[in-house]
Motif scaffolding. Structure first.
Motif, short mmCIF file in Angstrom:
data_model
loop_
_atom_site.label_atom_id
_atom_site.label_comp_id
_atom_site.label_asym_id
_atom_site.label_seq_id
_atom_site.Cartn_x
_atom_site.Cartn_y
_atom_site.Cartn_z
N VAL A 1 -18.96 40.71 62.42
CA VAL A 1 -18.26 40.17 61.25
C VAL A 1 -16.93 39.55 61.67
O VAL A 1 -16.57 38.44 61.23
N LYS A 2 -16.17 40.24 62.51
CA LYS A 2 -14.89 39.70 62.97
C LYS A 2 -15.08 38.38 63.71
O LYS A 2 -14.32 37.42 63.49
N ARG A 3 -16.11 38.33 64.56
CA ARG A 3 -16.33 37.11 65.35
C ARG A 3 -16.72 35.95 64.46
O ARG A 3 -16.26 34.81 64.64
N LYS A 4 -17.59 36.21 63.48
CA LYS A 4 -18.04 35.13 62.59
C LYS A 4 -16.90 34.65 61.69
O LYS A 4 -16.78 33.45 61.41
N ALA B 1 -14.59 32.54 63.63
CA ALA B 1 -15.19 31.25 63.95
C ALA B 1 -15.50 30.44 62.69
O ALA B 1 -16.16 29.38 62.77
N ASN B 2 -15.04 30.94 61.52
CA ASN B 2 -15.30 30.26 60.25
C ASN B 2 -16.80 30.05 60.01
O ASN B 2 -17.24 29.00 59.55
N GLN B 3 -17.58 31.06 60.34
CA GLN B 3 -19.04 31.01 60.15
C GLN B 3 -19.46 31.97 59.04
O GLN B 3 -20.37 32.78 59.19
N ALA B 4 -18.80 31.85 57.91
CA ALA B 4 -19.05 32.77 56.79
C ALA B 4 -20.47 32.62 56.26
O ALA B 4 -21.12 33.61 55.89
N GLN B 5 -20.97 31.36 56.20
CA GLN B 5 -22.32 31.16 55.68
C GLN B 5 -23.37 31.81 56.57
O GLN B 5 -24.32 32.45 56.08
N GLU B 6 -23.21 31.65 57.87
CA GLU B 6 -24.16 32.29 58.80
C GLU B 6 -24.07 33.81 58.71
O GLU B 6 -25.09 34.51 58.78
N LEU B 7 -22.84 34.31 58.54
CA LEU B 7 -22.65 35.76 58.39
C LEU B 7 -23.34 36.26 57.12
O LEU B 7 -23.97 37.32 57.12
N LEU B 8 -23.24 35.49 56.04
CA LEU B 8 -23.89 35.86 54.79
C LEU B 8 -25.40 35.90 54.95
O LEU B 8 -26.07 36.81 54.42
#
Length: 237
Positions: free
Chosen positions: A110-113, A116-123
């Motif tokens: 979660v911290k890495r995403k 990296a502004n990868q909130a959509q991929e994290l979701l």
């Protein structure tokens, strides 16, 4: 004649004394024999009592030996039970450790995403059902292993409560079916349908149907729930 009469008188007196002595001797011997017979009877009675006491002592020793054997068996069962508890504790600790490690990896992910502004991929990762299915499968596998180690005769005893056509067949000796898991939890004291559904990752309606269908297969439906709670009351080694 006087001399003869005197001699005869003395002879009669002497014979009378001899007869009296003989009678006294016979009476004394008879009296001694009676005392001896009474003593022998007392000794026989004492010997009989002694034999009875020896038999009672032998029986007591045998009972003591039997009790000692039972105590040894109970101690051995207690040792085996402690070993099972240690094994279950080890399984629980291992399972907790794996979830803690997985939680740490999730935090790192979660911290890495986020960085990296990868909130959509994290979701998308969080919304994936594959992870929860893996967790559920891991939990159920560990639960089956732990429960069968603690209650190795549960399946056989549970099937004895059911009719011949209603007996449940396991896919493998180390895996429980949904029905068996449901009643295994009931045996452990989890009686609420909602609680069982949550632990088995199923809907309450599925658990309700499972309980109803299985109960209808019981030999004695009136006491089925109580009979389940009495399963595996004896620890088998």
């Amino acid at each position: 004649m006087k001399k003869q009469n005197s001699s005869l008188r003395h002879s009669l007196i002497f014979i009378s004394l001899l007869v009296a002595t003989l009678l006294f001797t016979i009476y004394f011997i008879y009296w001694q024999n009676r005392k001896l017979a009474a003593r022998r009877q007392e000794m026989a009675s004492s010997n009989l009592q002694l034999q009875t006491l020896n038999q009672q002592l032998a029986d007591s020793n045998q009972q003591q030996t039997h009790l000692n054997n039972q105590l040894h068996e109970l101690n051995q069962k207690l040792v085996d039970t402690n070993k099972l508890r240690e094994s279950l504790a080890s399984i629980y600790i291992d399972l907790c450790a794996k979830y803690i490690d997985k939680l740490g990896k999730y935090q790192t992910l979660v911290k890495r995403k986020i960085k990296a502004n990868q909130a959509q991929e994290l979701l998308q990762i969080i919304s994936s059902t594959r992870i929860s299915e893996e967790d559920a499968a891991t939990f159920l596998t560990r639960f089956d292993k732990a429960f069968l180690e603690l209650y190795p005769t549960f399946v056989a005893e549970f099937n004895d409560l059911l009719s011949d056509e209603g007996r449940i067949i396991q896919k493998s000796p180390t895996t429980l079916t949904t029905e068996l898991r449901t009643f295994a939890l009931i045996r452990l004291g989890v009686k609420s349908t909602n609680d069982i559904a949550g632990l088995l990752f199923l809907s309450p309606q599925t658990i309700y149907n499972c309980r109803s269908i299985t109960k209808n297969k019981a030999k004695n439906k009136a006491t089925f729930d109580e009979d389940v709670l009495r399963l595996c009351t004896v620890i088998h080694t």
